[in-house]
Scaffold this motif. Structure first.
Motif, PDB file in Angstrom:
ATOM      1  N   VAL A 193       0.259  -4.948  -8.363  1.00 51.19           N
ATOM      2  CA  VAL A 193      -0.596  -4.479  -7.278  1.00 51.19           C
ATOM      3  C   VAL A 193      -1.573  -5.599  -6.937  1.00 51.19           C
ATOM      4  CG1 VAL A 193      -2.365  -2.825  -6.600  1.00 51.19           C
ATOM      5  CG2 VAL A 193      -0.388  -2.052  -7.921  1.00 51.19           C
ATOM      6  N   ARG A 252       1.341   0.320 -15.692  1.00 45.06           N
ATOM      7  CA  ARG A 252       0.725   0.947 -14.523  1.00 45.06           C
ATOM      8  C   ARG A 252      -0.362   1.896 -15.019  1.00 45.06           C
ATOM      9  NH1 ARG A 252       5.991   1.238 -13.943  1.00 45.06           N
ATOM     10  NH2 ARG A 252       6.078   3.485 -14.367  1.00 45.06           N
ATOM     11  N   ARG A 253      -1.600   1.667 -14.573  1.00 50.27           N
ATOM     12  CA  ARG A 253      -2.737   2.476 -15.009  1.00 50.27           C
ATOM     13  C   ARG A 253      -3.367   3.191 -13.815  1.00 50.27           C
ATOM     14  NH1 ARG A 253      -4.942   1.507 -20.089  1.00 50.27           N
ATOM     15  NH2 ARG A 253      -4.178  -0.313 -21.207  1.00 50.27           N
ATOM     16  N   TYR A 284      -2.233   3.477  -8.591  1.00 48.74           N
ATOM     17  CA  TYR A 284      -2.402   2.822  -9.888  1.00 48.74           C
ATOM     18  C   TYR A 284      -2.697   1.339  -9.693  1.00 48.74           C
ATOM     19  CZ  TYR A 284       2.457   1.447  -8.939  1.00 48.74           C
ATOM     20  OH  TYR A 284       3.593   0.951  -8.350  1.00 48.74           O
ATOM     21  N   THR A 285      -3.181   0.722 -10.750  1.00 51.84           N
ATOM     22  CA  THR A 285      -3.264  -0.734 -10.834  1.00 51.84           C
ATOM     23  C   THR A 285      -2.252  -1.197 -11.883  1.00 51.84           C
ATOM     24  OG1 THR A 285      -4.972  -0.655 -12.546  1.00 51.84           O
ATOM     25  CG2 THR A 285      -5.716  -0.734 -10.258  1.00 51.84           C
ATOM     26  N   THR A 286      -2.048  -2.500 -11.976  1.00 50.67           N
ATOM     27  CA  THR A 286      -1.072  -3.024 -12.931  1.00 50.67           C
ATOM     28  C   THR A 286      -1.743  -4.034 -13.865  1.00 50.67           C
ATOM     29  OG1 THR A 286      -0.393  -4.665 -11.264  1.00 50.67           O
ATOM     30  CG2 THR A 286       0.954  -2.670 -11.495  1.00 50.67           C
TER      31      THR A 286
END
Length: 761
Positions: free
Chosen positions: A515, A586-587, A544-546
């Motif tokens: 991302v 992925r968070r 999400y962010t990565t």
């Protein structure tokens, strides 16, 4: 922090009256004592470093002798008049200082001609700068790649060079500082060739042992002026720990609300109250994310207000950076989420509050960022928002580690052969190297010259070494230690260039599936072409962010020092590290909850660097009640926590260093934990760890033991960049292991000893 009271002073008599008039015309009726001292030393021909607090008038301190000399055309024989070179670590600071110089010099007419010369300077303007500007503002990168290799075109400027101003000199540390030190030696060499011997004027708001650090950087004796006589309003400093949530992360560990989300909330609240604020964030992605969250929340309450919040970071195109800087200065922007690209000295008068998202790695940077608020003399607020990280957690529970300790000494090593070798080549290309140059470049020069000759990079003819190749020698190295060709980030649908990322960071920042945030818009990386240095992205809106994950192997090349720690050993030496990004997580944006992991196929990278490592014996394991089942987890946990704590003892952050822990390492034949510098040839961080090992590992043990979690969490032993998914980890085993290891630790020598400056060449 209470207000800082000032003491008035008068300028020395030798300052020209028209310069005093120019200063007073800018509203400065009563200069401060430290400003007068700097001016006096500079006019006497002494190189000087002024190390006073933020907003203490350091710029005026060095500008007065500079302006005085520029007005005196007799300083140069060529009729051009004396010249000054100003070096800033960032383009934003150089642009900001140009505005300040123009304002200060306006009453002096055309006698002072400032101009910025950097990568953003249009080609058509560059010749005018070379021929006519007498106050050139640039950065070390442009000096290295543009000015020094083209010194014949700068001959009239260099021949008349009277002063070299080095602003925010504390930023020149580690590999970057070591490169800049050699660039400055190349500059001094060429100035001598043209008959000039410039005086160096250095400035920093946050430096320990400033004269020693300035001496290492310039290779010259430097006088120190550190008495701060300027006034300052009260600074209220808050330490903010986000609360635990009901969510669980890796291995069931409790998860705190992210520092990103907390910072975005604080920036939103401050903006709603009309408080001019900057939120400093450690990563480019974090700056973008905080601005997006704040904008969304403001839009729900007051849509026009959302447009008064933005992000500022490196990697933007020049026109985007300039527009943001103008909006910040005009007050059009009320809130800004910024990386350290805006940390350094940029005058944002009227700023009321600073929010710092995560400890920035050093106390020097912390106070530099906090000092951006209250620059007009008013009271101000600074808030440090702790991340879920061992060091951040330790600091909010031990504020004395921040407020009762001085800033760190600057760590740099100009003799690092990986640094020195390419600069010797660059120097030879500029002007053949002679025996007389060996002392200038340091004691390692004599050993390196035959090696460069054997590698056919240099050729000795009579008494001088010459550059032998057609390519530019200055292109052999990137002085910021990044190396490689920058990766361009391109929007796949339109072909529009969004920005760039360093080649070294591309594996973790723009891998396939990453991302990427840019100016409030979210993109997904569809492909990364390492051969063509291009990452193709398309706009998307994932929830999400990565975060990239990697694996690391390490081998010992040479052990320089071994110290017995009871039955164990503490060692320092050279190692080879092989690293490979293997996957990404992925968070969820707000909570940090892990949604999944995706494998990656990227090539490994090899690094030869410096490391500190410690070993334990079977008897020590028995004493610590460490059986084979938990040994790997105990070592791994101690490694993670020690990396997290090292920034408290060395001028680095955890992303500058790496680590490996192995239950039976093939080179030591014992359980071993390594911590290494993340730069070729080393950056001085591992050496600092070796010399402060007892204090460092004691703080590491305390940080783990005092954490309120049961089995380990991101606040103590989990790492955000662990390639093994933080498995295995054993919290109690790490505490017992470090306890036994520290029982055999010898007393440390004087803390300053490892960092004493060598004799200036």
């Amino acid at each position: 922090m209470p207000p800082r009271a000032g003491r008035h002073a008068v300028w020395p008599d030798r300052i020209r009256p028209e310069v005093i008039a120019a200063v007073q015309a800018c509203g400065i009726e009563h200069p401060w004592a430290h400003q007068a001292r700097v001016a006096e030393h500079a006019l006497d021909g002494d190189s000087v470093v002024v190390a006073t607090g933020t907003a203490s008038g350091k710029s005026l301190a060095y500008l007065v002798p500079v302006l005085s000399t520029l007005l005196d055309g007799s300083e140069a024989a060529n009729g051009r008049g004396a010249t000054t070179l100003y070096l800033a670590p960032t383009k934003a600071l150089a642009a900001d200082q140009q505005r300040a110089v123009r304002e200060l010099a306006r009453p002096l007419g055309t006698a002072v001609r400032p101009a910025v010369y950097d990568g953003d300077t249009p080609v058509e303007e560059r010749e005018w700068v070379r021929q006519y500007a007498n106050y050139v503002l640039t950065n070390p990168d442009m000096l290295h790649r543009g000015i020094l290799p083209s010194h014949p075109r700068w001959s009239s400027f260099l021949r008349a060079l009277k002063y070299v101003v080095i602003d925010e000199c504390h930023t020149y540390r580690g590999v970057f500082g070591s490169h800049v030190a050699q660039v400055l030696r190349r500059l001094r060499r060429l100035c001598a060739r043209y008959g000039a011997s410039p005086v160096f004027l250095l400035a920093s708001a946050t430096a320990a042992e400033p004269s020693a650090a300035a001496g290492r950087l310039t290779g010259l004796p430097v006088v120190e002026v550190a008495d701060d006589a300027s006034p300052r309003g009260e600074l209220v400093f808050a330490l903010w720990e986000p609360p635990l949530t009901e969510l669980h992360g890796e291995r069931g560990a409790p998860v705190r609300r992210t520092a990103t989300a907390e910072t975005a909330d604080l920036l939103t609240d401050l903006t709603l109250q009309g408080v001019r604020s900057v939120a400093f964030v450690r990563s480019r992605r974090g700056a973008e994310l905080i601005s997006v969250i704040a904008q969304e929340r403001l839009a729900e309450i007051d849509r026009p207000l959302a447009r008064r919040v933005a992000a500022y970071r490196g990697g933007y195109l020049p026109e985007e950076r300039r527009a943001l800087e103008r909006a910040l200065h005009s007050g059009e922007l009320l809130g800004l989420a910024a990386t350290t690209a805006l940390e350094l000295g940029v005058d944002v008068s009227g700023l009321d509050a600073v929010v710092i998202s995560g400890y920035p790695g050093t106390r020097a940077s912390l106070w530099q960022q906090a000092g951006r608020a209250g620059r007009s003399g008013q009271g101000a607020l600074a808030v440090l928002v702790a991340r879920d990280d061992p060091l951040d957690t330790f600091l909010v529970h031990h504020p004395e580690a921040l407020f009762d300790r001085p800033v760190e000494s600057t760590v740099l090593d100009p003799d690092n052969p990986y640094v020195l070798a390419p600069h010797l080549c660059a120097a030879a290309a500029e002007l053949p190297l002679t025996e007389e140059d060996v002392d200038l470049f340091g004691p390692a020069c004599a050993d390196l010259l035959p090696q460069l000759e054997a590698a056919k990079l240099l050729r000795r003819r009579t008494r001088a070494w010459h550059w032998t190749r057609r390519e530019r020698a200055a292109d052999l190295t990137d002085i910021r230690g990044e190396g490689g060709r920058p990766v361009q980030i391109v929007e796949s649908g339109t072909g529009r260039l969004l920005g760039t990322v360093d080649e070294a960071a591309s594996h973790t920042a723009v891998h396939e599936g990453a991302v990427h945030l840019h100016q409030g818009r979210t993109y997904l990386v569809r492909s990364l072409d390492l051969d063509d240095s291009v990452a193709l992205v398309e706009e998307a809106n994932p929830p999400y962010t990565t975060v990239a994950r990697d694996t690391t192997a390490i081998s010992v090349l040479e052990t320089d020092v071994t110290v017995p720690w009871g039955d164990g050993r503490l060692c320092y030496g050279s190692v080879e590290v092989t690293n490979q990004v293997v996957s990404f997580l992925r968070r969820r944006v707000i909570t940090g909850e892990v949604l999944g992991e995706t494998k990656l196929d990227l090539p490994p990278r090899t690094l030869r660097t410096r490391a500190v490592w410690w070993t334990v014996t079977e008897d020590q394991l028995d004493e610590a009640r460490i059986n084979p089942e938990i040994l790997g987890g105990a070592l791994h946990a101690a490694e993670h926590a020690s990396i997290g704590m090292l920034p408290l003892f060395a001028t680095c952050d955890r992303w500058d260093i790496g680590g490996v822990s192995i239950p039976l390492h093939p080179d030591t034949l014992l359980p071993t934990v390594f911590v290494y510098d993340g730069h070729p040839g080393g950056a001085g961080f591992a050496e600092r760890a070796f010399h402060t090992a007892r204090s460092w590992l004691t703080a590491t043990r305390e940080a783990i033991a005092s954490c309120e979690c049961d089995a380990g969490c991101p606040s103590c032993i989990q790492s955000p960049k662990c390639g093994n998914g933080n498995d295995p980890l054993h919290k109690r085993g790490a505490v017992r292991l470090l306890t036994v290891l520290l029982k055999g630790a010898p007393e440390e020598p004087e803390e300053e000893a490892p960092e004493e400056a060598p004799a200036a060449p």
